[in-house]
Design an enzyme around this catalytic site. Sequence first.
Site, PDB file in Angstrom:
ATOM      1  N   CYS A   2      20.605 -15.121  -3.513  1.00 58.50           N
ATOM      2  CA  CYS A   2      20.201 -13.744  -3.258  1.00 58.50           C
ATOM      3  C   CYS A   2      19.943 -13.504  -1.779  1.00 58.50           C
ATOM      4  O   CYS A   2      19.553 -14.415  -1.061  1.00 58.50           O
ATOM      5  CB  CYS A   2      18.895 -13.433  -3.980  1.00 58.50           C
ATOM      6  SG  CYS A   2      19.053 -13.377  -5.749  1.00 58.50           S
ATOM      7  N   ARG A  27      26.672 -16.015   1.399  1.00 57.19           N
ATOM      8  CA  ARG A  27      25.734 -16.810   0.602  1.00 57.19           C
ATOM      9  C   ARG A  27      26.143 -16.871  -0.868  1.00 57.19           C
ATOM     10  O   ARG A  27      25.634 -17.713  -1.608  1.00 57.19           O
ATOM     11  CB  ARG A  27      24.327 -16.191   0.685  1.00 57.19           C
ATOM     12  CG  ARG A  27      23.707 -16.299   2.055  1.00 57.19           C
ATOM     13  CD  ARG A  27      22.516 -15.381   2.186  1.00 57.19           C
ATOM     14  NE  ARG A  27      21.414 -15.776   1.335  1.00 57.19           N
ATOM     15  CZ  ARG A  27      20.329 -16.404   1.759  1.00 57.19           C
ATOM     16  NH1 ARG A  27      20.205 -16.714   3.014  1.00 57.19           N
ATOM     17  NH2 ARG A  27      19.358 -16.703   0.932  1.00 57.19           N
ATOM     18  N   TRP A  75      22.074 -13.128  -6.852  1.00 60.42           N
ATOM     19  CA  TRP A  75      22.741 -14.272  -7.478  1.00 60.42           C
ATOM     20  C   TRP A  75      21.847 -14.599  -8.681  1.00 60.42           C
ATOM     21  O   TRP A  75      20.754 -15.146  -8.523  1.00 60.42           O
ATOM     22  CB  TRP A  75      22.824 -15.440  -6.489  1.00 60.42           C
ATOM     23  CG  TRP A  75      23.603 -16.604  -6.996  1.00 60.42           C
ATOM     24  CD1 TRP A  75      24.956 -16.748  -6.989  1.00 60.42           C
ATOM     25  CD2 TRP A  75      23.071 -17.811  -7.574  1.00 60.42           C
ATOM     26  NE1 TRP A  75      25.297 -17.962  -7.529  1.00 60.42           N
ATOM     27  CE2 TRP A  75      24.171 -18.630  -7.899  1.00 60.42           C
ATOM     28  CE3 TRP A  75      21.782 -18.271  -7.853  1.00 60.42           C
ATOM     29  CZ2 TRP A  75      24.025 -19.887  -8.488  1.00 60.42           C
ATOM     30  CZ3 TRP A  75      21.628 -19.517  -8.435  1.00 60.42           C
ATOM     31  CH2 TRP A  75      22.748 -20.301  -8.749  1.00 60.42           C
ATOM     32  N   ASN A 100      13.758 -12.480  -3.897  1.00 60.73           N
ATOM     33  CA  ASN A 100      14.491 -13.748  -3.989  1.00 60.73           C
ATOM     34  C   ASN A 100      13.543 -14.789  -4.557  1.00 60.73           C
ATOM     35  O   ASN A 100      12.383 -14.856  -4.134  1.00 60.73           O
ATOM     36  CB  ASN A 100      14.914 -14.252  -2.598  1.00 60.73           C
ATOM     37  CG  ASN A 100      16.052 -13.463  -2.016  1.00 60.73           C
ATOM     38  OD1 ASN A 100      16.525 -12.521  -2.628  1.00 60.73           O
ATOM     39  ND2 ASN A 100      16.466 -13.851  -0.827  1.00 60.73           N
ATOM     40  N   GLY A 101      14.042 -15.612  -5.472  1.00 61.42           N
ATOM     41  CA  GLY A 101      13.210 -16.680  -6.010  1.00 61.42           C
ATOM     42  C   GLY A 101      13.139 -16.606  -7.521  1.00 61.42           C
ATOM     43  O   GLY A 101      13.921 -15.900  -8.164  1.00 61.42           O
ATOM     44  N   GLU A 484      31.975 -37.099  -1.755  1.00 59.44           N
ATOM     45  CA  GLU A 484      32.046 -35.810  -1.061  1.00 59.44           C
ATOM     46  C   GLU A 484      33.435 -35.180  -1.260  1.00 59.44           C
ATOM     47  O   GLU A 484      33.553 -33.961  -1.456  1.00 59.44           O
ATOM     48  CB  GLU A 484      31.724 -36.024   0.432  1.00 59.44           C
ATOM     49  CG  GLU A 484      31.827 -34.801   1.307  1.00 59.44           C
ATOM     50  CD  GLU A 484      30.953 -33.620   0.880  1.00 59.44           C
ATOM     51  OE1 GLU A 484      30.073 -33.771   0.028  1.00 59.44           O
ATOM     52  OE2 GLU A 484      31.203 -32.517   1.398  1.00 59.44           O
ATOM     53  N   LYS A 488      34.120 -31.548  -3.007  1.00 60.74           N
ATOM     54  CA  LYS A 488      34.884 -30.461  -2.370  1.00 60.74           C
ATOM     55  C   LYS A 488      35.950 -29.935  -3.329  1.00 60.74           C
ATOM     56  O   LYS A 488      36.140 -28.735  -3.463  1.00 60.74           O
ATOM     57  CB  LYS A 488      35.573 -30.924  -1.080  1.00 60.74           C
ATOM     58  CG  LYS A 488      34.731 -31.125   0.126  1.00 60.74           C
ATOM     59  CD  LYS A 488      34.110 -29.885   0.713  1.00 60.74           C
ATOM     60  CE  LYS A 488      32.791 -29.617   0.108  1.00 60.74           C
ATOM     61  NZ  LYS A 488      31.597 -30.091   0.594  1.00 60.74           N
ATOM     62  N   GLU A 491      34.344 -27.932  -6.154  1.00 60.53           N
ATOM     63  CA  GLU A 491      33.734 -26.680  -5.711  1.00 60.53           C
ATOM     64  C   GLU A 491      34.758 -25.575  -5.520  1.00 60.53           C
ATOM     65  O   GLU A 491      34.545 -24.445  -5.940  1.00 60.53           O
ATOM     66  CB  GLU A 491      33.022 -26.878  -4.351  1.00 60.53           C
ATOM     67  CG  GLU A 491      31.684 -27.545  -4.425  1.00 60.53           C
ATOM     68  CD  GLU A 491      31.100 -27.731  -3.035  1.00 60.53           C
ATOM     69  OE1 GLU A 491      29.987 -27.261  -2.808  1.00 60.53           O
ATOM     70  OE2 GLU A 491      31.741 -28.364  -2.169  1.00 60.53           O
ATOM     71  N   HIS A 507      35.065 -51.047 -15.182  1.00 61.29           N
ATOM     72  CA  HIS A 507      33.916 -50.964 -16.095  1.00 61.29           C
ATOM     73  C   HIS A 507      33.930 -49.653 -16.885  1.00 61.29           C
ATOM     74  O   HIS A 507      32.906 -49.264 -17.444  1.00 61.29           O
ATOM     75  CB  HIS A 507      32.611 -51.109 -15.320  1.00 61.29           C
ATOM     76  CG  HIS A 507      32.481 -52.448 -14.656  1.00 61.29           C
ATOM     77  ND1 HIS A 507      32.174 -53.599 -15.354  1.00 61.29           N
ATOM     78  CD2 HIS A 507      32.686 -52.824 -13.380  1.00 61.29           C
ATOM     79  CE1 HIS A 507      32.163 -54.621 -14.520  1.00 61.29           C
ATOM     80  NE2 HIS A 507      32.480 -54.189 -13.316  1.00 61.29           N
ATOM     81  N   LYS A 606      25.434 -20.253  -1.143  1.00 60.52           N
ATOM     82  CA  LYS A 606      25.366 -21.076   0.065  1.00 60.52           C
ATOM     83  C   LYS A 606      23.994 -21.750   0.204  1.00 60.52           C
ATOM     84  O   LYS A 606      23.831 -22.889  -0.164  1.00 60.52           O
ATOM     85  CB  LYS A 606      25.709 -20.214   1.275  1.00 60.52           C
ATOM     86  CG  LYS A 606      25.795 -20.978   2.587  1.00 60.52           C
ATOM     87  CD  LYS A 606      26.978 -21.918   2.614  1.00 60.52           C
ATOM     88  CE  LYS A 606      27.006 -22.750   3.867  1.00 60.52           C
ATOM     89  NZ  LYS A 606      27.937 -23.881   3.758  1.00 60.52           N
TER      90      LYS A 606
HETATM   91  N1  HGA Z   1      15.273 -14.416 -10.231  1.00 62.01           N
HETATM   92  C1  HGA Z   1      15.868 -13.257  -9.633  1.00 62.01           C
HETATM   93  C2  HGA Z   1      16.325 -13.562  -8.205  1.00 62.01           C
HETATM   94  C3  HGA Z   1      17.304 -14.696  -8.184  1.00 62.01           C
HETATM   95  C4  HGA Z   1      17.545 -15.325  -6.819  1.00 62.01           C
HETATM   96  O1  HGA Z   1      16.704 -15.395  -5.922  1.00 62.01           O
HETATM   97  N2  HGA Z   1      18.751 -15.914  -6.621  1.00 62.01           N
HETATM   98  O2  HGA Z   1      19.053 -16.539  -5.414  1.00 62.01           O
HETATM   99  C5  HGA Z   1      17.017 -12.705 -10.465  1.00 62.01           C
HETATM  100  O3  HGA Z   1      17.581 -13.411 -11.308  1.00 62.01           O
HETATM  101  O4  HGA Z   1      17.342 -11.545 -10.274  1.00 62.01           O
END
Ligand code: HGA
Length: 611
Positions: A2, A27, A75, A100-101, A484, A488, A491, A507, A606
């Site tokens: 986010c 990001r 996100w 965010n969080g 690594e 890559k 991803e 093994h 990111k």
């Molecule tokens: N938990 C919140 C924000 C998600 C977040 O910080 N993502 O990087 C949500 O799901 O909207």
Amino acid sequence: MCGIVGAVARHDVLDNLIDGLNRLEYRGYDSAGVALVCDDKRVQRLRAVGKVAVLEEEISVKRPVGHIGVAHTRWATHGQPSVRNCHPHMSGTDLALVHNGIIENHTELRTELEADGYEFTSDTDTEVIVHLIHRVLPDSNTLRDAVASAVERLEGAYAIGVIHASSPDTIVAARHGSPLIIGLGDDGNYLASDQMALSSITDRFIYLEEGDLAEIQVDRILIHSRQGEVANRQVHRFSPGALSIDKGHYNHFMHKEIHEQARVMTDVLEGRLAEAHVPDAVFGVDAAALFDRAQHIQIIACGTSYHAGMVARYWLEEHAGIPCQVEIASEYRYRTPAVLPHTLIVTVSQSGETADTLAALRNLKDHPNCCGSLSICNVAGSSLIRESDLCLLTHAGPEIGVASTKAFTSQLVAFQLLTAVVGRRHAMTPQAERGLVLQLRELPALVQHVLLLDERIRNHAGTFADKNHTLFLGRGVHYPIAMEGALKLKEISYIHAEAYAAGELKHGPLALVDEEMPVVALVPVDGLFDKMKSNLQEVQARKGSMLLIASENACLEDLKPKSVIRLPDVPEFLAPVIYTIPLQLLSYHVALIKGTNVDQPRNLAKAVTVE
Ligand code: HGA
């Protein structure tokens, strides 16, 4: 992850907010939204699933005008990517919030708020915050007081930006566990989760610290610490060039960043090599005393940075002679480690904001057996750097591609410098250190040389693009490089790829080998060369198709390989950096053939600022 942008200015801020969101696109996100207190004192909100361009289309139909606003790229962690879950979230018609969080106690708070009559319009954890603020507003003197009292109820991590129709001159921001910065402009002030968002507006930033609560107005910024005291936070300046994001003549940031690696090697080494040694002060003023105390090293990191740490363990034990452990941060933070006396903690993170790594550092740094902490990081002023005793900035420049490339090789160089300073105190002779320093001076030219193989590597990509799986093999210090390489490929091309220490093949994983399972093997000429060849014989006997990335001196006639990419014969200490580059290029070209989104692969972000 986010992204947050906020602006309060003498001019209409919508363009600033949208420009900031566009700059945060790298990001990774799934939806976007914006809310402004408009000139008629109403909050107007627009949200859209998908790219910021979709939001811009909505804006072109119904453009809000205002001098204060917050915006967000989401996100999703809680609730699908959908318009109802997009931020900003609102409580009533006047209060809007971006977050965010992750709020860990959101379920119980939701139950409590619903019992109080609040109707939820999203599935997110975030929405509880805006209703909590709304509930205490009538009894609060200011919006700041309401936010301060609401965040006391939160468990988990947050960076928030809040606006209210009846406080049309103030954004209130708070952080706990997620980064947040204030940008100081000429015509207003700004808020963002990442200084990149504000790179077109300002080069002056304040990094909010854990627990800070800020009121941001056009010509005034007031910050209170967690203890409720007025806090004077330093203003940091960055040259605009340090924040430039531009693809140049490349089609993708990832390709550009791979090709920047020769310059990055020069930058990360600049000023850090004396005639015959690596000065302690490269790691900070107190570095010498701290390194003198260290008897053991604990490296903590996630993802690509974890692979850099795994390579470092080989170097630190073999060349420096110091015991070293490496662990994934998301595991380390939740166990009770038996910490050896005089342990130096080394955290590694491109962004310096990786939530798990930061949490692991916080858990460990006050342990009585820890003698100090060092962070290896690419972003000046990041949380990891601010919370560690020592730091080494990797000077890789902004890395926009979600799949890390130049940040990884610059982390490897940072660990080479660490190997020298720690080694000097343990097993490394002055002659050996001098030898390492001389080798490091050659690194930028060698990297440049390997980058010339881009075209040749592209020719091998077709073999992988129609396969569902790939094995990567390495031995010794090249085992984490194989990991690594596999990461890559996963991803950016979405091909399932696994790395094995080649000795492990028999093994279990050998059972997977057939014509449909391409095998990429790293074959430098080192002490394990003959062992590696025996492992490759095992693959060949099962008709596995192999791509060997081998030293130009490697005698491979007996294997009769169809596909070989020859690399210059380089000193063993430099080889992990050199062998990484063809793997990055291979993944890039496979992804191009598959037509995936190279710079923003699906589901990934990111800077991983949530756990
Ligand atoms: N938990 C919140 C924000 C998600 C977040 O910080 N993502 O990087 C949500 O799901 O909207």
